[in-house]
Design an enzyme around this catalytic site. Structure first.
Site, PDB file in Angstrom:
ATOM      1  N   GLY C  40       0.829  -1.195   0.000  1.00 19.93           N
ATOM      2  CA  GLY C  40       0.000   0.000   0.000  1.00 19.93           C
ATOM      3  C   GLY C  40       0.861   1.241   0.000  1.00 19.93           C
ATOM      4  O   GLY C  40       1.891   1.299   0.666  1.00 19.93           O
ATOM      5  N   GLY C  42      -0.772   4.436   0.104  1.00 16.06           N
ATOM      6  CA  GLY C  42      -1.638   5.554   0.476  1.00 16.06           C
ATOM      7  C   GLY C  42      -0.973   6.358   1.572  1.00 16.06           C
ATOM      8  O   GLY C  42       0.225   6.203   1.821  1.00 16.06           O
ATOM      9  N   ALA C  44      -1.044   6.022   4.703  1.00 17.55           N
ATOM     10  CA  ALA C  44      -0.424   5.146   5.696  1.00 17.55           C
ATOM     11  C   ALA C  44       0.810   4.459   5.107  1.00 17.55           C
ATOM     12  O   ALA C  44       1.907   4.558   5.660  1.00 17.55           O
ATOM     13  CB  ALA C  44      -1.429   4.120   6.183  1.00 17.55           C
ATOM     14  N   GLY C  45       0.642   3.800   3.963  1.00 17.19           N
ATOM     15  CA  GLY C  45       1.741   3.021   3.388  1.00 17.19           C
ATOM     16  C   GLY C  45       2.915   3.884   2.960  1.00 17.19           C
ATOM     17  O   GLY C  45       4.063   3.598   3.303  1.00 17.19           O
ATOM     18  N   HIS C 266     -21.631   8.204   4.434  1.00 21.30           N
ATOM     19  CA  HIS C 266     -21.390   9.641   4.423  1.00 21.30           C
ATOM     20  C   HIS C 266     -22.649  10.377   3.984  1.00 21.30           C
ATOM     21  O   HIS C 266     -23.241  10.028   2.970  1.00 21.30           O
ATOM     22  CB  HIS C 266     -20.229   9.979   3.489  1.00 21.30           C
ATOM     23  N   ARG C 330     -21.917  12.192  11.206  1.00 21.73           N
ATOM     24  CA  ARG C 330     -22.328  11.601   9.934  1.00 21.73           C
ATOM     25  C   ARG C 330     -23.428  10.572  10.066  1.00 21.73           C
ATOM     26  O   ARG C 330     -24.402  10.585   9.317  1.00 21.73           O
ATOM     27  CB  ARG C 330     -21.111  10.944   9.294  1.00 21.73           C
ATOM     28  N   GLU C 425      -6.600   2.755   7.143  1.00 19.97           N
ATOM     29  CA  GLU C 425      -7.997   2.318   7.152  1.00 19.97           C
ATOM     30  C   GLU C 425      -8.102   0.797   7.231  1.00 19.97           C
ATOM     31  O   GLU C 425      -9.118   0.244   7.655  1.00 19.97           O
ATOM     32  CB  GLU C 425      -8.727   2.835   5.902  1.00 19.97           C
ATOM     33  N   ARG C 435     -16.488   7.248  12.512  1.00 17.60           N
ATOM     34  CA  ARG C 435     -15.320   8.118  12.411  1.00 17.60           C
ATOM     35  C   ARG C 435     -15.756   9.564  12.284  1.00 17.60           C
ATOM     36  O   ARG C 435     -16.639   9.871  11.491  1.00 17.60           O
ATOM     37  CB  ARG C 435     -14.480   7.738  11.202  1.00 17.60           C
ATOM     38  N   LEU C 441      -7.396  10.821   7.730  1.00 18.66           N
ATOM     39  CA  LEU C 441      -6.097  11.261   7.226  1.00 18.66           C
ATOM     40  C   LEU C 441      -5.130  11.331   8.405  1.00 18.66           C
ATOM     41  O   LEU C 441      -3.984  10.893   8.330  1.00 18.66           O
ATOM     42  CB  LEU C 441      -6.226  12.630   6.563  1.00 18.66           C
TER      43      LEU C 441
HETATM   44  C1  LIG Z   1     -14.067  10.571  -1.285  1.00 15.45           C
HETATM   45  C2  LIG Z   1     -13.396  10.471   0.050  1.00 15.45           C
HETATM   46  C3  LIG Z   1     -13.153  11.599   0.801  1.00 15.45           C
HETATM   47  C4  LIG Z   1     -12.510  11.517   2.039  1.00 15.45           C
HETATM   48  N1  LIG Z   1     -12.287  12.668   2.740  1.00 15.45           N
HETATM   49  C5  LIG Z   1     -11.640  12.576   3.918  1.00 15.45           C
HETATM   50  C6  LIG Z   1     -11.348  13.754   4.667  1.00 15.45           C
HETATM   51  O1  LIG Z   1     -11.707  14.866   4.243  1.00 15.45           O
HETATM   52  N2  LIG Z   1     -10.690  13.636   5.834  1.00 15.45           N
HETATM   53  C7  LIG Z   1     -10.283  12.424   6.313  1.00 15.45           C
HETATM   54  O2  LIG Z   1      -9.661  12.390   7.365  1.00 15.45           O
HETATM   55  N3  LIG Z   1     -10.541  11.286   5.623  1.00 15.45           N
HETATM   56  C8  LIG Z   1     -11.205  11.337   4.452  1.00 15.45           C
HETATM   57  N4  LIG Z   1     -11.480  10.185   3.766  1.00 15.45           N
HETATM   58  C9  LIG Z   1     -10.990   8.915   4.294  1.00 15.45           C
HETATM   59  C10 LIG Z   1      -9.512   8.762   3.968  1.00 15.45           C
HETATM   60  O3  LIG Z   1      -9.232   9.335   2.719  1.00 15.45           O
HETATM   61  C11 LIG Z   1      -9.074   7.314   3.894  1.00 15.45           C
HETATM   62  O4  LIG Z   1      -9.586   6.617   4.971  1.00 15.45           O
HETATM   63  C12 LIG Z   1      -7.571   7.209   3.967  1.00 15.45           C
HETATM   64  O5  LIG Z   1      -6.988   8.018   2.964  1.00 15.45           O
HETATM   65  C13 LIG Z   1      -7.110   5.784   3.769  1.00 15.45           C
HETATM   66  O6  LIG Z   1      -5.713   5.790   3.575  1.00 15.45           O
HETATM   67  P1  LIG Z   1      -4.939   4.436   3.520  1.00 15.45           P
HETATM   68  O7  LIG Z   1      -3.519   4.762   3.309  1.00 15.45           O
HETATM   69  O8  LIG Z   1      -5.267   3.631   4.719  1.00 15.45           O
HETATM   70  O9  LIG Z   1      -5.523   3.633   2.282  1.00 15.45           O
HETATM   71  P2  LIG Z   1      -5.544   4.072   0.764  1.00 15.45           P
HETATM   72  O10 LIG Z   1      -5.204   5.495   0.572  1.00 15.45           O
HETATM   73  O11 LIG Z   1      -6.826   3.574   0.207  1.00 15.45           O
HETATM   74  O12 LIG Z   1      -4.367   3.267   0.102  1.00 15.45           O
HETATM   75  C14 LIG Z   1      -4.515   1.905  -0.148  1.00 15.45           C
HETATM   76  C15 LIG Z   1      -3.245   1.476  -0.818  1.00 15.45           C
HETATM   77  O13 LIG Z   1      -3.162   0.073  -0.795  1.00 15.45           O
HETATM   78  C16 LIG Z   1      -2.962  -0.411  -2.087  1.00 15.45           C
HETATM   79  N5  LIG Z   1      -3.669  -1.678  -2.199  1.00 15.45           N
HETATM   80  C17 LIG Z   1      -4.942  -1.949  -1.850  1.00 15.45           C
HETATM   81  N6  LIG Z   1      -5.210  -3.233  -2.078  1.00 15.45           N
HETATM   82  C18 LIG Z   1      -4.088  -3.784  -2.568  1.00 15.45           C
HETATM   83  C19 LIG Z   1      -3.744  -5.088  -3.008  1.00 15.45           C
HETATM   84  N7  LIG Z   1      -4.614  -6.098  -2.953  1.00 15.45           N
HETATM   85  N8  LIG Z   1      -2.498  -5.284  -3.491  1.00 15.45           N
HETATM   86  C20 LIG Z   1      -1.602  -4.262  -3.540  1.00 15.45           C
HETATM   87  N9  LIG Z   1      -1.872  -3.036  -3.131  1.00 15.45           N
HETATM   88  C21 LIG Z   1      -3.099  -2.802  -2.650  1.00 15.45           C
HETATM   89  C22 LIG Z   1      -3.494   0.625  -3.019  1.00 15.45           C
HETATM   90  O14 LIG Z   1      -2.791   0.541  -4.236  1.00 15.45           O
HETATM   91  C23 LIG Z   1      -3.164   1.896  -2.272  1.00 15.45           C
HETATM   92  O15 LIG Z   1      -1.837   2.266  -2.569  1.00 15.45           O
HETATM   93  C24 LIG Z   1     -12.127  10.257   2.537  1.00 15.45           C
HETATM   94  C25 LIG Z   1     -12.376   9.112   1.796  1.00 15.45           C
HETATM   95  C26 LIG Z   1     -13.029   9.198   0.569  1.00 15.45           C
HETATM   96  C27 LIG Z   1     -13.345   7.944  -0.179  1.00 15.45           C
END
Ligand SMILES: Cc1cc2nc3c(=O)[nH]c(=O)nc-3n(C[C@H](O)[C@H](O)[C@H](O)COP(=O)(O)OP(=O)(O)OC[C@H]3O[C@@H](n4cnc5c(N)ncnc54)[C@H](O)[C@@H]3O)c2cc1C
Ligand code: HEM
Ligand code: HEM
Ligand code: SF4
Ligand code: F3S
Ligand code: FES
Lengths: 249, 224, 637
Positions: C40, C42, C44-45, C266, C330, C425, C435, C441
């Site tokens: 990942g 994102g 976090a990753g 949401h 929410r 997440e 949440r 974020l």
């Molecule tokens: C439209 C929207 C608006 C939002 N607005 C807000 C906000 O204003 N404030 C807030 O705090 N939060 C907000 N959130 C929530 C927040 O964006 C997410 O919870 C957070 O960014 C998740 O980050 P993450 O790094 O955990 O996962 P992600 O950013 O989803 O990253 C997942 C990563 O894992 C990788 N991955 C996934 N599955 C696999 C697999 N099987 N094999 C290899 N790689 C894989 C993907 O390629 C990606 O790189 C929002 C969410 C959405 C959908």
């Protein structure tokens, strides 16, 4: 509405591609362009033909995954949006639509409309960052930044790395993409220490990747879904000149 | 130093050379135009001017020496300009091997698209032009040294004037994009101070009008 | 199953400080020998991979998109919380901690949440230093907005693109490390399984999405940062690629899945417009700061919004919740919207939305100010609907958005499989049953920048094994299983497309396991899903082959996992006989329709153990203690 599509089909990087004609029937004008392609693909699957490969993820204009040239225009006829934000109400019933991938030797086709844009990542890797160790940062408010500077930086930072600028540029130049990052970081106090090093390395990498040069056509600016201005390119040129001038001294 | 080398090697470096040489050429074109306009002041003035060009620097320099120094610079500029034009054009071609099925022009202007061919045409014109008014090779009433006579007799021939008109037209386009483009390349431009666009347009118009005034004046017998 | 959270003793303010001191450190010279696999890229990753590389570990990072920069975090709009108290409005670490526990409806771990609140301060500093162009005041200092029901202004933002800018910050930090060779990046690579050798995570199996090659990577530790599973509903605000595959396959290998039924709906998304709809678009919650939500009082109202006088409008949130009004959390806002729409007051062609009206805000602040605040959101809306929100009110309706549930982790963010860490997440996180806005974020970056890099060291300092066991039988077996699954999918060659099945599953889950749930509905799901799954494996049609770029195959694998996961989600919802946060059971509501918690029996984390497909999973409980925040029934009246 009904549409006639001519879609570029290409099995793989090594194979040669060609346009294939498809009829898209009962399309709603509320559909997004990609949803229209979804519908076409559903039909293809029924008839046992491999669906059209195209890149997409967020489908709301922010991830930069999607991208295709629609009737000669990257991201389609409407300004300031990505193709995933393009809606079918933009097109006329019975219209003919040609769909092609980005065309640039630095963006080799992987399949159909999907191209390899990793060259962009490598450009960033050479200098598109501000070096700061995790945990070593001072309190955020110790470095005030004038609102105008912050806003201008944000304008440039809005780049989503989609590659439409390259696709649109008659020289397939990556100048706007590169300049957007150079400008974003160059406008901020935190970006100053690495400023000249950054621009020198990023431009060199863009050349290595095989992008064309910039002859200030401005097509990139027109195609950019985030309306990045070619002022960024002037900024980049300015920084590069300063860098080389300093290089002499 | 390393940065300087990197710069020279970079595409932006080549563009820089293009811009500088281009602006030098512009300088010449402007001066040359001024010279040409003396045709309206009569034979003595114009020929005198041509003579002066060859005599400047005397007595330290001999006949035509200073002029040759200028010519050398000019030739160098044209060389740099053309060479970088060719290199950059090659790079651009390599960057897009497959063209689009349907190419819509998102580009700025017709001018920006015709830089390359326009340039070539200008180059061709210069050669023709030298054969015509400098060496007289393609000028059947050529009198060495009598620039005034050469011009009058030269431009009374319609096709000749038309050739000059076409060439100067392309030069106008070339400069309309070129001057603005050079400023952008040198990092001087910014849309907020968008005098740049107007200026390049102004330059282009002045050059075209300034150059064509003489041939047409002659063609229509305003000047004999 | 060992579910000890390992929360350090002592007063809550000192726990993290003290814990950091007690964590074992890895000898710098050893770090170079230790390899960490981060799945990942994102928030976090990317932040974790970059920080670990800075520390000197050898890092491999994986994502399925073509670039790390496209992770779904990019889509976050509204902002990120931090208890900076720059506005001097009485915010503090303790208040952020308190609000988050309460907002989560008392289903999260106090110690974790307090740590999160402490770290929130460093995150903003880190990101500003990276060049994230946060919104600023004319004085040059950082601007804040109040967000998602908070009564203090603690939300930092970058126009409507906060997630994008934060992610690019992390992506650039990551890119630097890639450029230095400290991180090896694997884009277009899907994680398909984790390799477990004598109880510990030792590596992963991936598929190169371009060549189709199934590859193995051995590592001293594996970090999953793979995001949420909202796409189990098919239609959600998540990107199309978001999936449960990574966490689910880890679950199948023994990792406990915690609170799968805690999903967030949401309140402010654009209502769907037809069956072809492929995803739903969020309109940032910040819009609720200036927009007023209403529906016509009359059912089946046909007049245009403008022509309906205030007297005949029902500003239902302001009516029901005088003090919080449009800013209620929410879950509450969403449920109330569902009520009025189900009650027949819905608006729009399909009568499937409620109005979010900026008329009064524009009159009060002027079009200019509103445009500055929400300009690009208005554009997005107009782009999609063809309507301009400054003339006609927005139409909005709730949509699946975030999943609080995820793999169970201890205080060190390690799952119950030693060596398998889960961040962002993807873990069951610090948000309890609901949440608060702008806190995901915060959590993603807290985990990646400031928690995992320390806590993982404690584990790595103790690992004994060398990292040369790719030859180990376990790897070969796992690869074989992965390849067989792929072959199976390709060989069904049925009649229905993958999306077709996904849509059907999504509908089912949305109807019975979405905004409000009933025992009967959930039983319905538990009955139907296995049948559907069985049909999927008989009738799905995946064209092309396994050894090149094949998007249908990618999708098929993910949907297959959703089919197994959906069952667990419904079971969890059924077993939780209470309403809390995003989990609303109609049987458990107060007289006026508010969620009714049962702290006696359900103040716990439900962590499920996998026993096999078509076999009942085993439920384990982690009891939650509340020493600092007193359990109270949430009331926003
Ligand atoms: C439209 C929207 C608006 C939002 N607005 C807000 C906000 O204003 N404030 C807030 O705090 N939060 C907000 N959130 C929530 C927040 O964006 C997410 O919870 C957070 O960014 C998740 O980050 P993450 O790094 O955990 O996962 P992600 O950013 O989803 O990253 C997942 C990563 O894992 C990788 N991955 C996934 N599955 C696999 C697999 N099987 N094999 C290899 N790689 C894989 C993907 O390629 C990606 O790189 C929002 C969410 C959405 C959908
Ligand atoms: C259309 C109007 C023009 C006229 C009437 C004109 C006239 C002349 C004349 C009379 C000469 C000979 C001067 C001499 O031998 O002393 C000359 C030389 C020259 N002209 Fe022009 N010219 C015109 C346009 C141009 C243009 C457009 C260019 C270039 C872009 C150009 C480039 C030159 C050059 C390079 C020389 C040689 C100068 C030298 O001897 O070093 N001319 N021109
Ligand atoms: C001699 C033949 C010429 C050729 C082949 C030529 C070709 C070109 C080309 C290809 C460009 C680059 C356009 C781009 O950026 O892609 C260019 C730019 C330019 N040319 Fe010429 N040109 C010629 C003559 C001239 C002359 C005579 C002048 C001046 C009067 C001139 C002035 C300029 C300027 C100012 C630019 C802009 C440089 C920039 O874009 O930064 N050129 N020319
Ligand atoms: S500059 Fe514009 S067109 Fe180019 S990559 Fe960025 S967003 Fe896309
Ligand atoms: S179109 Fe191409 S030439 Fe330069 S200004 Fe844009 S990159
Ligand atoms: S799919 Fe994300 S920008 Fe189009």
């Amino acid at each position: 509405m009904r549409l006639t599509l001519h879609v570029w089909r290409q099995g793989g990087p090594k194979q040669t591609g060609a346009f294939k004609r498809y009829e898209a029937n009962d399309i709603s004008e509320h559909m997004s362009f990609l949803e229209m392609l979804d519908v076409v693909n559903e039909q293809l699957i029924k008839t046992g033909e491999e669906p059209i490969a195209f890149e997409h993820d967020c489908r709301e204009g922010i991830c930069g995954s999607c991208g295709m040239v629609v009737n000669g225009v990257p991201h389609g006829p409407k300004d300031a949006i990505t193709v995933c934000q393009l809606h079918m109400r933009t097109f006329a019933d019975g219209q003919e639509i040609f769909i092609e991938p980005w065309r640039a030797s630095a963006f080799p086709v992987i399949k159909d409309l999907v191209v390899d844009r990793s060259a962009f990542d490598r450009i960033i890797q050479t200098g598109g960052f501000i070096s700061v160790r995790t945990g070593s940062a001072p309190d955020a408010n110790t470095v005030p930044i004038p609102k105008v500077a912050a806003d201008a930086a944000m304008d440039a930072a809005a780049c989503i790395g989609c590659g439409a600028c390259v696709a649109a540029c008659p020289n397939a130049s990556a100048m706007l993409f590169t300049a957007a990052k150079v400008t974003h970081l160059g406008l901020l106090p935190q970006g100053q220490p690495e400023r000249l090093e950054r621009v020198t390395k990023m431009v060199a990498q863009a050349d290595i990747e095989g992008f064309g040069y910039c002859s200030n056509h401005g097509a990139c600016e027109t195609a950019c879904p985030k309306e990045i201005s070619i002022d960024c390119i002037a900024q980049l040129n300015r920084d590069l000149l300063t860098a080389s001038a300093r290089g002499v001294l | 130093m390393r940065r300087l080398l990197a710069f020279i090697k970079s595409s932006v470096g080549k563009k820089f050379a293009m811009a500088v040489s281009g602006l030098l050429l512009l300088g010449f074109v402007v001066a040359h135009m001024a010279g040409n306009l003396k045709v309206f002041q009569g034979a003595e003035k114009l020929n005198g001017y041509a003579e002066f060009l060859r005599e400047v620097g005397a007595p330290i320099f001999g006949h035509g020496e200073i002029l040759w120094i200028f010519r050398a610079g000019l030739i160098l500029a044209v060389a740099v300009h053309i060479v970088s034009a060719i290199q950059l054009t090659a790079q651009a071609k390599a960057a897009r091997p497959i063209a689009y099925r349907r190419s819509v022009h998102l580009e700025d202007s017709y001018a920006s698209r015709t830089m390359r061919w326009g340039g070539v045409i200008i180059a061709a014109f210069i050669v023709y032009h030298l054969l015509h008014l400098t060496w007289g090779t393609v000028h059947n009433e050529f009198v060495t040294g009598d620039v005034y006579h050469n011009m009058i007799t030269g431009f009374q021939v319609l096709p000749v004037t038309l050739a000059y008109t076409v060439a100067t037209g392309f030069l106008g386009f070339h400069l309309y994009h070129g001057v603005w483009s050079a400023l952008q390349t040198l990092g001087i431009n910014h849309s907020r101070l968008n005098g740049a666009r107007l200026m390049s347009a102004g330059v282009a118009i002045v050059i075209v009008v300034g150059y064509l005034s003489a041939p047409f004046a002659i063609l229509f017998g305003v000047v004999e | 199953m060992d579910l000890r959270a390992g929360v350090p003793p002592g007063p809550i303010q000192d726990k993290w400080q003290r814990h950091r001191f007690e964590l074992k450190l890895v000898n710098p010279s050893n770090k170079r020998k230790l390899e960490v696999l981060v799945v990942g890229s994102g928030l976090a990753g990317a932040s974790a991979a970059a920080s670990l590389a800075e520390l000197g570990y050898r890092v491999k990072c994986f994502c399925f998109q073509d670039s790390a920069r496209r992770a779904h975090s990019i889509a976050a709009q509204g902002g990120i919380n931090a208890a900076k108290n720059y506005q001097n409005d009485g915010d503090s670490v303790y208040r952020l901690f308190y609000d988050t526990i309460k907002g989560g409806d008392f289903r999260s771990r106090e110690a974790n949440v307090h740590r999160l609140a402490e770290i929130s301060l460093n995150i903003i500093d880190q990101c500003a230093a990276q060049g994230v162009p946060f919104a600023r005041e004319y004085g040059g200092h950082l601007a804040n907005r109040s967000f998602g029901g908070a009564q203090v202004s603690r939300t930092f933002y970058a126009r409507g693109q906060t997630g994008q800018q934060l992610l690019l910050g992390a992506y650039q930090a990551l890119s630097k490390q890639i450029g230095l060779g400290a991180v090896q990046m694997f884009p277009r690579t899907e994680f398909l399984d984790v390799v477990v050798i004598d109880g510990t995570a030792r590596g992963i199996v991936t598929r190169n999405l371009v060549t189709g090659k199934v590859e193995t990577h051995a590592g001293h530790a594996v970090v999953l940062a793979t995001g949420g599973y909202s796409n189990v509903f098919y239609l959600s605000t998540n990107a199309k690629g978001c999936n449960v595959t990574a966490t689910w396959r880890a679950h199948r290998r023994g990792a406990a899945f915690a609170n799968p039924c805690f999903t967030q709906i949401h309140p402010t998304c654009i209502p769907h417009s037809g069956d072809y709809q492929s995803k739903l678009t969020l309109m940032s919650e910040s819009l609720r700061n200036d927009g007023r939500i209403w529906v016509p009082q009359a059912n089946g109202e046909t007049r245009r919004a403008r022509d309906i006088p205030d007297a005949e409008r029902d500003y239902y949130l302001e009516r029901i919740y005088p003090s919080f009004g449009n800013l209620v959390p929410r879950d509450v806002a969403s449920r109330r919207a569902k009520e009025v729409v189900d009650g027949g007051q819905g608006i729009g062609e399909l009568r499937n939305g409620v109005y979010l009206d900026f008329r009064d805000a524009i009159n009060r602040l002027g079009e200019q100010t509103i445009a500055e605040r929400y300009g690009n959101l208005f554009d997005i809306y107009q782009q999609i609907t063809g309507e301009n929100p400054s003339d006609v009110p927005m139409r909005i309706y709730p949509a699946p958005h975030y999943t609080m549930g995820g793999l169970w982790v201890d205080y060190n963010l390690m799952s119950n499989i030693p060596g398998l860490f889960v961040i962002g997440e993807a873990n069951f996180s610090d948000h309890g049953a609901n949440r608060l806005g702008a806190s995901a974020l915060m959590q993603g970056l807290a985990d990646g920048y400031f928690v995992l890099p320390y806590t993982i060291g404690d584990y790595l300092a103790q690992v004994k094994f060398e990292n040369d066991d790719v030859g180990h039988a376990a790897f070969a077996d796992t690869v074989k299983q992965v390849q067989e699954k792929t072959k199976r999918l390709l060989n069904v060659n049925g009649t229905r497309s993958v999306d077709d099945f996904h849509r059907e599953l999504g509908q089912l889950m949305w109807n019975h396991c979405g905004m409000s749930r009933t025992a009967s509905g959930l039983r319905e799901v538990l009955k139907t899903v296995p049948e559907l799954r069985e049909r999927f494996w008989r009738e799905v049609r995946v064209l092309g082959n396994g050894d090149d770029f094949n998007q249908s195959l990618e999708k098929a694998g993910r949907v297959a996992d959703f089919f197994e996961f959906a069952e667990l989600m419904a079971r969890d919802a059924l077993e939780r006989h209470e309403s809390c946060g995003g989990h609303f059971r109609e049987e458990h509501a107060t007289a006026d329709g508010e969620a009714l918690r049962d702290d006696e029996n359900f103040a716990h984390v439900s962590a499920w153990e996998f026993t096999g497909v078509d076999k009942d999973p085993v439920l384990h409980r982690e009891q939650l203690e509340f020493e600092y925040v007193h359990l109270t029934q949430r009331s926003y009246k």
